[in-house]
Every structure is written in C-alpha cells, then in structure tokens.
Write a protein that holds these residues in place. Sequence first.
Motif, PDB file in Angstrom:
ATOM      1  N   ILE A  63      -1.859 -10.639   4.452  1.00 30.53           N
ATOM      2  CA  ILE A  63      -2.699 -11.041   3.312  1.00 30.53           C
ATOM      3  C   ILE A  63      -2.378 -10.204   2.089  1.00 30.53           C
ATOM      4  CG2 ILE A  63      -5.072 -11.221   2.464  1.00 30.53           C
ATOM      5  CD1 ILE A  63      -5.874 -11.560   5.492  1.00 30.53           C
ATOM      6  N   ILE A  64      -2.268  -8.900   2.279  1.00 29.01           N
ATOM      7  CA  ILE A  64      -1.965  -8.003   1.165  1.00 29.01           C
ATOM      8  C   ILE A  64      -0.589  -8.300   0.585  1.00 29.01           C
ATOM      9  CG2 ILE A  64      -1.330  -5.589   0.710  1.00 29.01           C
ATOM     10  CD1 ILE A  64      -3.814  -4.823   2.407  1.00 29.01           C
ATOM     11  N   THR A  65       0.376  -8.613   1.445  1.00 32.27           N
ATOM     12  CA  THR A  65       1.710  -8.979   0.962  1.00 32.27           C
ATOM     13  C   THR A  65       1.633 -10.215   0.073  1.00 32.27           C
ATOM     14  OG1 THR A  65       2.769  -8.046   2.927  1.00 32.27           O
ATOM     15  CG2 THR A  65       4.027  -9.684   1.689  1.00 32.27           C
ATOM     16  N   TYR A  66       0.840 -11.189   0.473  1.00 29.13           N
ATOM     17  CA  TYR A  66       0.658 -12.400  -0.325  1.00 29.13           C
ATOM     18  C   TYR A  66      -0.004 -12.076  -1.664  1.00 29.13           C
ATOM     19  CZ  TYR A  66      -1.413 -16.843  -1.822  1.00 29.13           C
ATOM     20  OH  TYR A  66      -1.809 -17.944  -2.549  1.00 29.13           O
ATOM     21  N   LEU A  67      -1.081 -11.313  -1.623  1.00 29.51           N
ATOM     22  CA  LEU A  67      -1.801 -10.984  -2.863  1.00 29.51           C
ATOM     23  C   LEU A  67      -0.907 -10.227  -3.834  1.00 29.51           C
ATOM     24  CD1 LEU A  67      -5.262  -9.888  -1.394  1.00 29.51           C
ATOM     25  CD2 LEU A  67      -4.686 -12.074  -2.485  1.00 29.51           C
ATOM     26  N   ASP A  68      -0.118  -9.308  -3.305  1.00 32.71           N
ATOM     27  CA  ASP A  68       0.765  -8.527  -4.174  1.00 32.71           C
ATOM     28  C   ASP A  68       1.858  -9.393  -4.774  1.00 32.71           C
ATOM     29  OD1 ASP A  68       1.481  -5.743  -5.086  1.00 32.71           O
ATOM     30  OD2 ASP A  68       3.363  -6.296  -4.098  1.00 32.71           O
ATOM     31  N   ALA A  69       2.319 -10.386  -4.014  1.00 33.68           N
ATOM     32  CA  ALA A  69       3.393 -11.253  -4.502  1.00 33.68           C
ATOM     33  C   ALA A  69       2.927 -12.176  -5.616  1.00 33.68           C
ATOM     34  CB  ALA A  69       3.971 -12.072  -3.348  1.00 33.68           C
ATOM     35  N   ILE A  70       1.657 -12.614  -5.556  1.00 31.73           N
ATOM     36  CA  ILE A  70       1.192 -13.554  -6.580  1.00 31.73           C
ATOM     37  C   ILE A  70       0.619 -12.842  -7.809  1.00 31.73           C
ATOM     38  CG2 ILE A  70       0.752 -15.378  -4.912  1.00 31.73           C
ATOM     39  CD1 ILE A  70      -2.227 -14.781  -5.128  1.00 31.73           C
ATOM     40  N   LYS A  71       0.387 -11.532  -7.686  1.00 29.01           N
ATOM     41  CA  LYS A  71      -0.095 -10.764  -8.836  1.00 29.01           C
ATOM     42  C   LYS A  71       0.468  -9.355  -8.737  1.00 29.01           C
ATOM     43  CE  LYS A  71      -4.249  -9.550 -11.455  1.00 29.01           C
ATOM     44  NZ  LYS A  71      -5.742  -9.546 -11.479  1.00 29.01           N
ATOM     45  N   SER A  72       1.503  -9.102  -9.489  1.00 23.77           N
ATOM     46  CA  SER A  72       2.223  -7.833  -9.339  1.00 23.77           C
ATOM     47  C   SER A  72       1.490  -6.642  -9.959  1.00 23.77           C
ATOM     48  CB  SER A  72       3.613  -7.955  -9.971  1.00 23.77           C
ATOM     49  OG  SER A  72       3.516  -8.273 -11.357  1.00 23.77           O
ATOM     50  N   GLU A  73       0.611  -6.898 -10.901  1.00 28.97           N
ATOM     51  CA  GLU A  73      -0.102  -5.801 -11.556  1.00 28.97           C
ATOM     52  C   GLU A  73      -1.595  -5.880 -11.285  1.00 28.97           C
ATOM     53  OE1 GLU A  73       1.301  -3.283 -12.975  1.00 28.97           O
ATOM     54  OE2 GLU A  73       3.334  -4.102 -12.828  1.00 28.97           O
ATOM     55  N   PRO A  74      -2.238  -4.744 -11.140  1.00 30.46           N
ATOM     56  CA  PRO A  74      -1.660  -3.400 -11.112  1.00 30.46           C
ATOM     57  C   PRO A  74      -0.793  -3.202  -9.870  1.00 30.46           C
ATOM     58  CG  PRO A  74      -3.953  -3.296 -10.436  1.00 30.46           C
ATOM     59  CD  PRO A  74      -3.717  -4.700 -10.904  1.00 30.46           C
ATOM     60  N   ASN A  75       0.257  -2.443 -10.059  1.00 32.34           N
ATOM     61  CA  ASN A  75       1.216  -2.237  -8.978  1.00 32.34           C
ATOM     62  C   ASN A  75       0.656  -1.248  -7.958  1.00 32.34           C
ATOM     63  OD1 ASN A  75       3.873  -0.151  -8.377  1.00 32.34           O
ATOM     64  ND2 ASN A  75       3.872  -2.244  -7.616  1.00 32.34           N
ATOM     65  N   LEU A  76       0.322  -1.738  -6.776  1.00 32.22           N
ATOM     66  CA  LEU A  76      -0.232  -0.884  -5.720  1.00 32.22           C
ATOM     67  C   LEU A  76       0.753  -0.661  -4.572  1.00 32.22           C
ATOM     68  CD1 LEU A  76      -3.895  -2.279  -5.509  1.00 32.22           C
ATOM     69  CD2 LEU A  76      -3.059  -0.277  -6.767  1.00 32.22           C
ATOM     70  N   ILE A  77       1.881  -1.371  -4.605  1.00 32.85           N
ATOM     71  CA  ILE A  77       2.936  -1.156  -3.606  1.00 32.85           C
ATOM     72  C   ILE A  77       4.192  -0.782  -4.394  1.00 32.85           C
ATOM     73  CG2 ILE A  77       4.277  -2.129  -1.716  1.00 32.85           C
ATOM     74  CD1 ILE A  77       2.028  -4.103  -1.225  1.00 32.85           C
ATOM     75  N   PRO A  78       4.578   0.476  -4.400  1.00 33.46           N
ATOM     76  CA  PRO A  78       5.706   0.921  -5.232  1.00 33.46           C
ATOM     77  C   PRO A  78       6.974   0.112  -4.986  1.00 33.46           C
ATOM     78  CG  PRO A  78       4.541   2.816  -4.332  1.00 33.46           C
ATOM     79  CD  PRO A  78       3.965   1.600  -3.661  1.00 33.46           C
ATOM     80  N   THR A  79       7.780   0.026  -6.012  1.00 31.81           N
ATOM     81  CA  THR A  79       9.040  -0.708  -5.904  1.00 31.81           C
ATOM     82  C   THR A  79      10.231   0.218  -5.666  1.00 31.81           C
ATOM     83  OG1 THR A  79       9.263  -0.655  -8.317  1.00 31.81           O
ATOM     84  CG2 THR A  79       8.223  -2.596  -7.347  1.00 31.81           C
ATOM     85  N   GLU A  80      10.118   1.486  -6.038  1.00 34.66           N
ATOM     86  CA  GLU A  80      11.196   2.440  -5.762  1.00 34.66           C
ATOM     87  C   GLU A  80      11.358   2.532  -4.252  1.00 34.66           C
ATOM     88  OE1 GLU A  80      13.352   5.722  -4.653  1.00 34.66           O
ATOM     89  OE2 GLU A  80      11.165   5.812  -4.383  1.00 34.66           O
ATOM     90  N   PRO A  81      12.576   2.424  -3.730  1.00 29.83           N
ATOM     91  CA  PRO A  81      12.779   2.270  -2.285  1.00 29.83           C
ATOM     92  C   PRO A  81      12.106   3.338  -1.417  1.00 29.83           C
ATOM     93  CG  PRO A  81      14.804   1.742  -3.433  1.00 29.83           C
ATOM     94  CD  PRO A  81      13.849   2.269  -4.470  1.00 29.83           C
ATOM     95  N   LYS A  82      12.267   4.602  -1.753  1.00 34.13           N
ATOM     96  CA  LYS A  82      11.703   5.654  -0.911  1.00 34.13           C
ATOM     97  C   LYS A  82      10.181   5.649  -0.980  1.00 34.13           C
ATOM     98  CE  LYS A  82      15.779   8.624  -1.203  1.00 34.13           C
ATOM     99  NZ  LYS A  82      16.332   9.918  -1.685  1.00 34.13           N
ATOM    100  N   ALA A  83       9.651   5.447  -2.168  1.00 32.61           N
ATOM    101  CA  ALA A  83       8.194   5.406  -2.322  1.00 32.61           C
ATOM    102  C   ALA A  83       7.608   4.194  -1.607  1.00 32.61           C
ATOM    103  CB  ALA A  83       7.826   5.378  -3.807  1.00 32.61           C
ATOM    104  N   ARG A  84       8.325   3.087  -1.665  1.00 29.58           N
ATOM    105  CA  ARG A  84       7.850   1.883  -0.967  1.00 29.58           C
ATOM    106  C   ARG A  84       7.834   2.117   0.534  1.00 29.58           C
ATOM    107  NH1 ARG A  84       7.446  -3.224  -3.023  1.00 29.58           N
ATOM    108  NH2 ARG A  84       7.270  -4.929  -1.518  1.00 29.58           N
ATOM    109  N   ALA A  85       8.903   2.739   1.054  1.00 27.52           N
ATOM    110  CA  ALA A  85       8.961   3.022   2.486  1.00 27.52           C
ATOM    111  C   ALA A  85       7.835   3.964   2.899  1.00 27.52           C
ATOM    112  CB  ALA A  85      10.317   3.627   2.844  1.00 27.52           C
ATOM    113  N   ARG A  86       7.571   4.982   2.098  1.00 21.23           N
ATOM    114  CA  ARG A  86       6.480   5.907   2.430  1.00 21.23           C
ATOM    115  C   ARG A  86       5.132   5.192   2.420  1.00 21.23           C
ATOM    116  NH1 ARG A  86       9.469   9.602  -1.030  1.00 21.23           N
ATOM    117  NH2 ARG A  86      10.493  11.203   0.257  1.00 21.23           N
TER     118      ARG A  86
END
Length: 217
Positions: A63-86
């Motif tokens: 569900i969270i993946t869907y919500l983040d995909a349809i509304k990117s801001e505010p950005n709550l899942i970092p896009t920088e690879p290492k930060a996203r993995a963490r």
Amino acid sequence: MIIYGNSLSPFVRKTMVFATEKGFEFELVAPQAGGEAFKQASPFGKMPGFKDGDFLISDSTAIITYLDAIKSEPNLIPTEPKARARTIWYEEYGDTIVAACSGTMFFNRIVSPRFFGRPGDLAAADEAQKTAFPKVADYLESVIPASGYLVEDRFTLADIAVASPFATASHAGCPLNPSTHPKAYGYIESILARPAFAKLIVQETQALAATAQREPA
C-alpha cells in the motif's frame, strides 16, 4: 481511499501515518464492515487492506509503495540508493523484528483476553519482554543519529515503520526505559509526538481503556 483495519495493528498504524504525512484523504473501515471489498483486497484476511477506486491491494508495504508512486512529495522514501536501502532495512526491522516481539506481548496481554475472551499466554509475553525486547531496544539505541532521524537526517518511512511497533509494545505494558535506553526512548517519544501518530495513540489508548473490563477473571 479506504484503509481496512484497526490502528492498534502496527501495520495499519504505519499505513495510516504514511498516508496522513503524504496528505492523502482516506477512510478507515473495520475489516468486518468492509464486506466483499475487503475480501477482494485482502484474500487472506490480513490487515491492512486498501481500496482506491477499483484498485484493491493488501499489505502495508504494498500500500505504501502505491501511495508513494502516485504522490512523490513529500518524499518519505529516499531516492539515493544507500539511503533508500537503509530505509527499507529499517522498515523490515520494524515490521518483522520489533513487531514480532511487540505482537507477542500485545496479543497475549490485550487481544486474547479482551477481544477473544480467553486468557493469553502470559509466560510467552513475559519472556518476550525479558529476552527479545532488550535486544531490539539495544539495536535501536546503537543506531540513532544525532539528528534524531534514522535516514538522511530527516523524517522518512524508516521512522514511521520503527516507531509504530514500539507504540504497540507500550500499549502492551512494555515502553522503552529512559534509564537503560535514553536515546531510543527520546527518539520514539519524538516520532510518536508528530500529529499523525499522536492523534492515533490517543484514540487507541481510549479504546483500550474501554476494553479493560472484558478481561476474563
């Protein structure tokens, strides 16, 4: 949008807080009131379920993946690879390691006696508090940055996912100890003080107080 579930579930609470922080309007509907839509959204009956128009899905991460995909801001899942993995690691830590421990305590001390009308396994709950909980608390104490946020020195999904099961542990009579885990205690208190969390915690505390008389003698 409809979220099917009860915020006493750390996974439902996580989903609701994420949606609120993103600025989505949604309705919380109990699974038993969801009817066929809930069954279609969650074929195995697990919370949370989700409905957005004709789109139905379950599982908090989905569900969270869907919500983040349809509304990117505010950005709550970092896009920088290492930060996203963490961030995803901390979500896993919250969803599996912390939630398993807090869930054992919450189910046996609260859910079984108050909602199912039968005594819980208090020995299992006590063992989780004695053995498992200190380990998950020790880890959190060791990784909190000076900023007070787990990833990128800002509020992210990592903080939501970790704080939610610790709130459940507190409901089960096992809050963090500020003497033994001062950083973890201060961190969780700070995250749970955010309006999206704080409103739910108040409602949950009131709801649990109303169920106290249901415990079997």
